[in-house]
Structures are given as structure tokens and as C-alpha cells.
Design a protein around this motif. Sequence first.
Motif, short mmCIF file in Angstrom:
data_model
loop_
_atom_site.label_atom_id
_atom_site.label_comp_id
_atom_site.label_asym_id
_atom_site.label_seq_id
_atom_site.Cartn_x
_atom_site.Cartn_y
_atom_site.Cartn_z
N ILE A 12 -15.86 29.51 5.90
CA ILE A 12 -15.09 28.47 6.59
C ILE A 12 -13.81 28.22 5.82
N SER A 14 -10.59 26.33 4.19
CA SER A 14 -10.36 25.00 3.65
C SER A 14 -8.85 24.75 3.64
N THR A 19 -9.81 32.32 5.10
CA THR A 19 -10.89 33.28 4.90
C THR A 19 -10.31 34.67 4.62
N ASP A 67 -15.50 35.52 10.04
CA ASP A 67 -14.47 35.18 9.07
C ASP A 67 -13.71 36.40 8.57
#
Length: 308
Positions: A12, A14, A19, A67
Motif C-alpha cells: 500500500i 504511503s 509502491t 502493487d
Amino acid sequence: MKFKILGSGAGIPSKSRNTQSYILDVVEELNQYFLIDASEALQHRIMSTTIRPAKIKHIFITHLHGDHIFGLPGFLSSRAHQGGEGVPLYIYAPAGLKEWVELTLRTSASHLNYPIHYIEVAHNMEFDADGFKVKSYLLDHAIESYLYVFIEPDKPGALKDEQLKRLGIQPGPFYKEIKQSDTFEFDGQIYNTSEFMNPPTEGRKVAVHGDTRVIQHPDYLDLVDGSDLIVHEATYLDGEGEKAHLYYHSEMSEVQKNFSSISYGKLIFSHISNRYDQEQINSISSTLPENMLLAYDFMEITIPRDSQ
């Protein structure tokens, strides 16, 4: 040759890490880039660099978790309008990627103006990417995931000018002819070109991992041994080896230990969980040897010849 990190996070995104997506910059060598994985927002990451999408001619997908691939359809569509018209693209990936990409493009009514050649990857395959040798190795993950090892061709050695001059051969067009021949004739005598050449410079080697547990198999370690740069996931940084193994990922200290028996130039730990804040990252980084680094977005590493 340079290695550029467009995204260094795991799973995930941030605020500080996208990613996983990487660029192996071989512009100086081949006037192009190799893209490894295509995370969401890949187009935006590229816009923050000087990378030209049309110069990405080979894409290597380590595995099909979202991702690592969600940015691919958008990139392919934009490349068509960013100088990519008519420029072939080669995509190396596990089975299933071609079907997913074609369905996505068809459903979204997206049309490309250049050909895509899909190469289905399997364990222990070898590809030629415009002169670079690329080897694949099946890793240990929840789904099919690969290591790609990029091996640059050796650079021919320079002519031994002084030795040629002693024969009476002065610098000029004949030097080029000599270098391109196995033998050459001068003053009625035939010489072996190899006697007048310095040894070749060994090509550089870069090993880039998809998601994986730590692998201790001798074949794997032999393949990675001698790399100028190794990029390995370290989703876990703080000693949670059992948890990493449970979730098919790696913990940093176990990767270090695993590579203690091989030689390499630099080791970059990437695919870092968003659980770690910058203070923790800084603290962990300060404990690492000089040739080991924690990845961050837009990190750029130069890979010199003879870097080990």
C-alpha cells in the motif's frame, strides 16, 4: 549505468513511498531504459524525472500482485502519445499478464500505435534485451514471482597502441580494421589481433528481486554472486523473521546473513512496509554497512565499472 527507484514501498502506498517500480538506466550503453515493475501512478513518477517513455523498450514484471502492475495500462496508453508511435515494446512477465492488459485496454477503449511483444517468463530462462543478457529465477512467494539478473556484455579491450607503433603502424583508420578482425597483415606478415588487444572489461551485473522469502539454494546464490548491485525486498526491517516467512516476504537481517557468503558491490533493501516512519528508517539506516542502503523514492545509484 544507473539504477533509479520510482517506488520503494510494499503493498500500500504511503505519503512518502509509492509502491515498487524501478528503472535500470542504460541510456549511455543502449540509449534506452529497462523498467522493472509498474506500480500505480507510474506515469506521475516518470513525470518527476527526465525519463522519456518512448525510450522504455523493455519492461520486466516480477509478479502479478496489484502493487507491481496497476500502473502498466496507463503507462502503455500514455506512451502512445509520448513519442512511442511505432516503437516496439517487449514485456516479460509471468503467465496471465498479457490477458489482463489486453482486457483492460479493450474494456477502456484504449488503442496503442505501437506493437507489444509479450514474453512469458518461467524459471531459469535467458533473454536477450538488445545485447544485455537477462536471466530469470523463480522466487518463493505466495504467487509466481521472479528475480531478474541483468548482465551487460563485456566491453572489448583497447588496442595496444605502443605495440602497434613498434611494428611501424601509426594511428589511423587501419586501427579500426585491426580491432574488427581476428588477424591482420602488415609488411607481408600476418598477426593475431588478440596479441595487440588489452583484456576486455567485464560487463556489470544487476540483480532485481520481486517479492520473496529468503532463498538459500546454491543455484540461486551462484546466480546472484558477483552482482554489482542487488535489489532485494525487506518488507520487514526489525527482526520479525517468522512473520516475514509466514507472509512470503523477507526480513532485512536474514537477507544480510544469506548474502554473507557471496560477493557484491551494493545491496539495496526495498519494498519497505509503510509501518515504519522516517525516524525508524533513519535509525535503522545508521546501523547498516556503507554498501547497504534502505531505498527511498527517487533514489538514484550509479553503477560504475569494476564497482566491487
